[in-house]
Write a protein that holds these residues in place. Structure first.
Motif, PDB file in Angstrom:
ATOM      1  N   ALA A 101       0.841  -1.209   0.000  1.00 60.94           N
ATOM      2  CA  ALA A 101       0.000   0.000   0.000  1.00 60.94           C
ATOM      3  C   ALA A 101       0.872   1.253   0.000  1.00 60.94           C
ATOM      4  O   ALA A 101       0.592   2.215  -0.727  1.00 60.94           O
ATOM      5  CB  ALA A 101      -0.931  -0.008   1.206  1.00 60.94           C
ATOM      6  N   ARG A 104       2.291   1.724  -3.481  1.00 64.27           N
ATOM      7  CA  ARG A 104       1.277   2.227  -4.430  1.00 64.27           C
ATOM      8  C   ARG A 104       0.972   3.698  -4.182  1.00 64.27           C
ATOM      9  O   ARG A 104       0.891   4.495  -5.113  1.00 64.27           O
ATOM     10  CB  ARG A 104       0.000   1.402  -4.320  1.00 64.27           C
ATOM     11  N   VAL A 105       0.785   4.050  -2.917  1.00 61.94           N
ATOM     12  CA  VAL A 105       0.454   5.442  -2.582  1.00 61.94           C
ATOM     13  C   VAL A 105       1.616   6.370  -2.938  1.00 61.94           C
ATOM     14  O   VAL A 105       1.407   7.441  -3.508  1.00 61.94           O
ATOM     15  CB  VAL A 105       0.068   5.576  -1.091  1.00 61.94           C
ATOM     16  N   SER A 106       2.851   5.963  -2.615  1.00 65.17           N
ATOM     17  CA  SER A 106       3.988   6.832  -2.920  1.00 65.17           C
ATOM     18  C   SER A 106       4.175   6.977  -4.428  1.00 65.17           C
ATOM     19  O   SER A 106       4.472   8.070  -4.914  1.00 65.17           O
ATOM     20  CB  SER A 106       5.264   6.316  -2.263  1.00 65.17           C
ATOM     21  N   MET A 109       1.480   9.346  -5.618  1.00 60.57           N
ATOM     22  CA  MET A 109       1.763  10.720  -5.196  1.00 60.57           C
ATOM     23  C   MET A 109       2.877  11.341  -6.036  1.00 60.57           C
ATOM     24  O   MET A 109       2.837  12.533  -6.348  1.00 60.57           O
ATOM     25  CB  MET A 109       2.120  10.765  -3.711  1.00 60.57           C
TER      26      MET A 109
END
Length: 124
Positions: A101, A104-106, A109
């Motif tokens: 997670a 994926r988020v980094s 972003m």
């Protein structure tokens, strides 16, 4: 945006490396301190923020005041970075889904932040 795409397409795999570490912990810490010390944002902090807190007419010499502020800043950064590193290592080792997670988020972003100048240019 290119970095974000790379992170999303080839995420890092969490696990123990088969290769032994090439450096000691002290050498790794020294390398990290050197990289952080050469960061241009650190120079910006020293030249823009510290002067307003330095009193040339004060009881301490300007160099001593600057050194004290620099040492306090380094101590605070060390405490924050060590805490974040230890907590991140603990969470990411015990929860592989959290590692995925975070990756994926980094990556997302990085793409979003990289797109801001493009959107600004098209809008302006």
């Amino acid at each position: 945006m290119w970095l974000g795409r790379g992170v999303l397409s080839r995420p890092a795999i969490l696990g123990a490396s088969a290769e032994p570490m090439a450096s000691s912990r002290g050498r790794i810490m020294l390398k990290g301190a050197g990289i952080s010390g050469l960061n241009p944002k650190a120079l910006l902090l020293y030249f823009s923020l510290f002067p307003q807190f330095i009193d040339p007419a004060g009881g301490w010499p300007v160099a001593a005041q600057t050194g004290l502020f620099g040492a306090l800043h380094m101590a605070a950064c060390t405490a924050v970075y060590l805490t974040v590193g230890v907590l991140a290592r603990t969470v990411l080792r015990t929860r592989p889904s959290a590692a995925r997670a975070v990756t994926r988020v980094s990556g997302a972003m990085m793409i979003v932040i990289g797109g801001f100048p493009l959107v600004e240019r098209l809008a302006g």
